[in-house]
Design a protein around this motif. Sequence first.
Motif, PDB file in Angstrom:
ATOM      1  N   PRO A 120      76.743 109.962  61.775  1.00 17.11           N
ATOM      2  CA  PRO A 120      77.487 109.337  62.878  1.00 17.11           C
ATOM      3  C   PRO A 120      76.690 109.218  64.172  1.00 17.11           C
ATOM      4  CG  PRO A 120      78.876 110.920  61.744  1.00 17.11           C
ATOM      5  CD  PRO A 120      77.492 111.097  61.205  1.00 17.11           C
ATOM      6  N   ASN A 121      75.856 110.205  64.488  1.00 20.74           N
ATOM      7  CA  ASN A 121      75.089 110.148  65.734  1.00 20.74           C
ATOM      8  C   ASN A 121      74.042 109.036  65.685  1.00 20.74           C
ATOM      9  OD1 ASN A 121      76.441 112.250  67.059  1.00 20.74           O
ATOM     10  ND2 ASN A 121      75.185 113.789  66.052  1.00 20.74           N
ATOM     11  N   ALA A 122      73.345 108.911  64.549  1.00 14.58           N
ATOM     12  CA  ALA A 122      72.366 107.832  64.396  1.00 14.58           C
ATOM     13  C   ALA A 122      73.077 106.477  64.395  1.00 14.58           C
ATOM     14  CB  ALA A 122      71.572 108.009  63.101  1.00 14.58           C
ATOM     15  N   LEU A 123      74.248 106.420  63.765  1.00 18.68           N
ATOM     16  CA  LEU A 123      75.016 105.176  63.730  1.00 18.68           C
ATOM     17  C   LEU A 123      75.488 104.805  65.134  1.00 18.68           C
ATOM     18  CD1 LEU A 123      76.062 103.010  61.806  1.00 18.68           C
ATOM     19  CD2 LEU A 123      78.159 104.360  61.531  1.00 18.68           C
ATOM     20  N   SER A 124      75.827 105.820  65.925  1.00 20.34           N
ATOM     21  CA  SER A 124      76.245 105.566  67.311  1.00 20.34           C
ATOM     22  C   SER A 124      75.107 104.960  68.122  1.00 20.34           C
ATOM     23  CB  SER A 124      76.715 106.870  67.957  1.00 20.34           C
ATOM     24  OG  SER A 124      77.077 106.669  69.300  1.00 20.34           O
ATOM     25  N   ARG A 125      73.897 105.498  67.945  1.00 23.86           N
ATOM     26  CA  ARG A 125      72.736 104.936  68.657  1.00 23.86           C
ATOM     27  C   ARG A 125      72.473 103.500  68.201  1.00 23.86           C
ATOM     28  NH1 ARG A 125      70.944 110.273  67.682  1.00 23.86           N
ATOM     29  NH2 ARG A 125      69.748 109.642  65.845  1.00 23.86           N
ATOM     30  N   LYS A 132      73.959  95.972  72.748  1.00 28.42           N
ATOM     31  CA  LYS A 132      72.995  95.546  73.765  1.00 28.42           C
ATOM     32  C   LYS A 132      72.346  94.229  73.370  1.00 28.42           C
ATOM     33  CE  LYS A 132      70.377  96.057  77.441  1.00 28.42           C
ATOM     34  NZ  LYS A 132      70.916  96.030  78.821  1.00 28.42           N
ATOM     35  N   GLN A 133      72.076  94.048  72.093  1.00 27.88           N
ATOM     36  CA  GLN A 133      71.458  92.808  71.626  1.00 27.88           C
ATOM     37  C   GLN A 133      72.395  91.616  71.842  1.00 27.88           C
ATOM     38  OE1 GLN A 133      68.311  92.786  70.682  1.00 27.88           O
ATOM     39  NE2 GLN A 133      68.291  90.559  70.414  1.00 27.88           N
ATOM     40  N   ILE A 134      73.684  91.831  71.653  1.00 20.69           N
ATOM     41  CA  ILE A 134      74.653  90.764  71.923  1.00 20.69           C
ATOM     42  C   ILE A 134      74.677  90.453  73.413  1.00 20.69           C
ATOM     43  CG2 ILE A 134      77.113  90.162  71.943  1.00 20.69           C
ATOM     44  CD1 ILE A 134      77.403  91.601  69.295  1.00 20.69           C
ATOM     45  N   GLN A 145      74.241  92.989  83.516  1.00 23.78           N
ATOM     46  CA  GLN A 145      74.284  94.051  84.527  1.00 23.78           C
ATOM     47  C   GLN A 145      75.640  94.755  84.533  1.00 23.78           C
ATOM     48  OE1 GLN A 145      73.285  92.076  88.203  1.00 23.78           O
ATOM     49  NE2 GLN A 145      71.117  91.860  87.684  1.00 23.78           N
ATOM     50  N   GLN A 146      76.708  93.987  84.458  1.00 20.11           N
ATOM     51  CA  GLN A 146      78.046  94.582  84.460  1.00 20.11           C
ATOM     52  C   GLN A 146      78.295  95.395  83.195  1.00 20.11           C
ATOM     53  OE1 GLN A 146      80.027  94.606  87.185  1.00 20.11           O
ATOM     54  NE2 GLN A 146      78.235  93.596  88.064  1.00 20.11           N
ATOM     55  N   LEU A 147      77.812  94.907  82.075  1.00 18.24           N
ATOM     56  CA  LEU A 147      77.980  95.645  80.826  1.00 18.24           C
ATOM     57  C   LEU A 147      77.154  96.924  80.819  1.00 18.24           C
ATOM     58  CD1 LEU A 147      78.216  92.659  78.366  1.00 18.24           C
ATOM     59  CD2 LEU A 147      79.872  94.529  78.536  1.00 18.24           C
ATOM     60  N   ASP A 148      76.013  96.903  81.482  1.00 21.48           N
ATOM     61  CA  ASP A 148      75.220  98.131  81.613  1.00 21.48           C
ATOM     62  C   ASP A 148      76.021  99.197  82.359  1.00 21.48           C
ATOM     63  OD1 ASP A 148      73.059  97.142  80.237  1.00 21.48           O
ATOM     64  OD2 ASP A 148      71.860  96.684  82.026  1.00 21.48           O
TER      65      ASP A 148
END
Length: 214
Positions: A120-125, A132-134, A145-148
């Motif tokens: 789960p932790n690797a999947l979360s990353r 982020k790619q989207i 910027q707002q999504l960051d």
Amino acid sequence: MAEVKQTQKDAYTLILEAIDIGDYKPGSRLVESDLAERFGMSRTPIREALQRLETQSMLTRDGRSLIVASLDHNQLAELYVVRAELEGLAARLAARHAAPEEVRVLREMVEDDQKLLSDPNALSRANRRFHKQIHLASHNRYLVQQLDLVHRSMALLASTSLAAEGRGEGALQEHSDIVSAIENGDGEAAYQALKAHISKAFETRLKLDADAGS
């Protein structure tokens, strides 16, 4: 002067990343001297980074100590409402503007992430990389910027909703549906698919929180 600013930026980024990966969870106390030793820098940039994080509500005061903030139920609900709308908009714009190469990268991410279902932790990353790619594929710097900012606040959640039983498989199928809509250039379908994905993540988190509090 430029060197000092870079050091301050590094201290801020390093502390934020440590919170993001769970080294410091909500309620964890942050001590200047410990952080300076951990990151191999003087206490001045650490102090200024902590002050900056406090003004951004990433840290809060517990007496004289600074601790990692936590989100109450209302804050969590407000965060997910904003996240759903902004992420949906990013998907809509990605369907219009993403280059074929960007779409292929998204599809490859979904396929590669199948190997991470047991972690789960690797999947979360990997999930953060996918989202982020989207954001980047939207080709709108102000939205990114707002999504960051939104995803910075997501670091205040103590656990990942992907740890819930069966959630990993469901999330990856939702990711696949989002990519399909982007591939087809269907902005409305991409928007709705990503909003539904965030809604499901919120529902799962509410169940996790309810179970933890029972």
